[in-house]
Design a protein around this motif. Structure first.
Motif, PDB file in Angstrom:
ATOM      1  N   THR A  67       0.788  -1.241   0.000  1.00  0.00           N
ATOM      2  CA  THR A  67       0.000   0.000   0.000  1.00  0.00           C
ATOM      3  C   THR A  67       0.816   1.284   0.000  1.00  0.00           C
ATOM      4  O   THR A  67       0.613   2.160  -0.838  1.00  0.00           O
ATOM      5  N   HIS A 115      -0.372  -5.567 -11.474  1.00  0.00           N
ATOM      6  CA  HIS A 115      -1.450  -4.624 -11.797  1.00  0.00           C
ATOM      7  C   HIS A 115      -0.913  -3.213 -11.599  1.00  0.00           C
ATOM      8  O   HIS A 115       0.193  -3.032 -11.078  1.00  0.00           O
ATOM      9  N   ASP A 141       1.340   1.339  -5.658  1.00  0.00           N
ATOM     10  CA  ASP A 141       2.364   0.712  -4.799  1.00  0.00           C
ATOM     11  C   ASP A 141       3.139  -0.379  -5.543  1.00  0.00           C
ATOM     12  O   ASP A 141       4.144  -0.875  -5.047  1.00  0.00           O
ATOM     13  N   HIS A 142       2.698  -0.736  -6.747  1.00  0.00           N
ATOM     14  CA  HIS A 142       3.386  -1.754  -7.547  1.00  0.00           C
ATOM     15  C   HIS A 142       4.129  -1.147  -8.745  1.00  0.00           C
ATOM     16  O   HIS A 142       4.763  -1.861  -9.515  1.00  0.00           O
ATOM     17  N   ASP A 168      -1.674  -8.979  -3.526  1.00  0.00           N
ATOM     18  CA  ASP A 168      -2.951  -8.333  -3.849  1.00  0.00           C
ATOM     19  C   ASP A 168      -3.977  -9.374  -4.282  1.00  0.00           C
ATOM     20  O   ASP A 168      -4.497  -9.352  -5.405  1.00  0.00           O
ATOM     21  N   HIS A 197      -7.299  -8.006  -0.221  1.00  0.00           N
ATOM     22  CA  HIS A 197      -6.132  -8.618   0.435  1.00  0.00           C
ATOM     23  C   HIS A 197      -6.554  -9.738   1.372  1.00  0.00           C
ATOM     24  O   HIS A 197      -7.689  -9.772   1.851  1.00  0.00           O
ATOM     25  N   HIS A 212       3.305  -8.175   1.459  1.00  0.00           N
ATOM     26  CA  HIS A 212       2.357  -7.057   1.401  1.00  0.00           C
ATOM     27  C   HIS A 212       1.920  -6.683   2.823  1.00  0.00           C
ATOM     28  O   HIS A 212       0.742  -6.501   3.122  1.00  0.00           O
TER      29      HIS A 212
END
Ligand SMILES: [Zn+2]
Ligand SMILES: [Zn+2]
Length: 269
Positions: free
Chosen positions: A15, A70, A74-75, A172, A212, A234
């Motif tokens: 996040t 995706h 945050d990715h 995720d 999540h 995560h």
């Protein structure tokens, strides 16, 4: 060729990146995992963990493949400033599933355009190639299989297989039960499972539907899959080292093959 798979966790926070002494052991960088196998450099997600050491690890090679789950920020946030992408001798293949009619490049360019960012993808000097994500494909001798995650807006779960060993990267992901048939079949018997476990069961009463999993649910799924070893990832941004250590200890009494992933740690398969 060396039959092993080498994995380095560069970012295991979910996040939001976090900093400071309370987060030193597990780290504050968001989703990013380096995988070396069959002479290929594969980068899973491009969160804020994609910097510093990643550059040193990658620099001697002139080619990498990025498998992005995706386009949540945050990715992706480590991608725009990633040094090798400004080097004209580097080639980078970026895989991101087409969603709602928007290609991989279009999704990346949502972040990389004013006013959010000054440098567009076409100003990067590296040979950047964007790809949709097929159900199965290969990168050199490395086999990749994918599965759709349960996550708002969609996300891709990746399985990387080489030399009879395999890594499943499932961040995720909000499983619907402690034994989701489709996922357990996909990940069955994998050598290493990297699995989302952002919430505690108590938190989940308020976070259901956010996309999540919970720590006990993911530990149960890891057991069900028969994964040789599992690293939960995560981590929620409010989770301090002390809290994570206490939660990890509680999980390990029941599931000794399950630990929490730490930024910087390496696994050899
Ligand atoms: Zn995320
Ligand atoms: Zn997400």
């Amino acid at each position: 060729m060396d039959p092993t798979i080498q994995i380095r966790l560069l970012g295991v926070r979910g996040t939001l990146p976090v900093h400071g002494g309370d987060f030193a052991s597990f780290g504050g960088g968001t989703s990013c995992v380096l995988v070396w196998a069959g002479g290929e450099t594969i980068i899973l997600d491009a969160g804020t963990g994609l910097s510093g050491r990643a550059w040193q690890a990658f620099h001697p090679q002139r080619h990498c493949s990025m498998l992005i789950t995706h386009a949540h920020v945050d990715h992706l946030m480590g991608f725009p400033p990633f040094g090798p992408l400004f080097d004209p001798t580097v080639r980078c293949d970026v895989y991101l599933k087409t969603r709602e009619g928007r290609s991989a490049r279009e999704q990346m360019e949502t972040l990389m355009a004013p006013p959010l960012w000054p440098v567009r993808t076409d100003s990067m000097k590296a040979d950047l190639r964007f790809h949709d994500v097929p159900g199965a494909f290969s990168i050199g001798p490395v086999e990749i299989k994918t599965m759709e995650s349960r996550h708002p807006g969609g996300s891709t779960i990746y399985k990387i297989t080489y030399g009879g060993r395999s890594v499943v990267y499932a961040t995720d992901y909000e499983p619907e039960s402690d034994a989701p048939d489709d996922f357990c079949a996909f990940a069955e018997g994998c050598s290493l499972l990297l699995l989302d476990a952002q919430y505690t069961s108590e938190e989940y009463t308020c976070t259901r539907g956010f996309g999540h999993s919970t720590i006990p649910r993911s530990a149960a799924i890891a057991h069900r899959c028969g994964a040789e070893q599992t690293l939960l990832i995560h981590h929620d941004p409010k989770r301090t080292d002390r809290h994570l250590l206490a939660l990890e200890e509680a999980v390990r009494t029941q599931h000794p093959n399950v630990r929490f992933g730490r930024q910087g740690e390496e696994v050899l398969l």
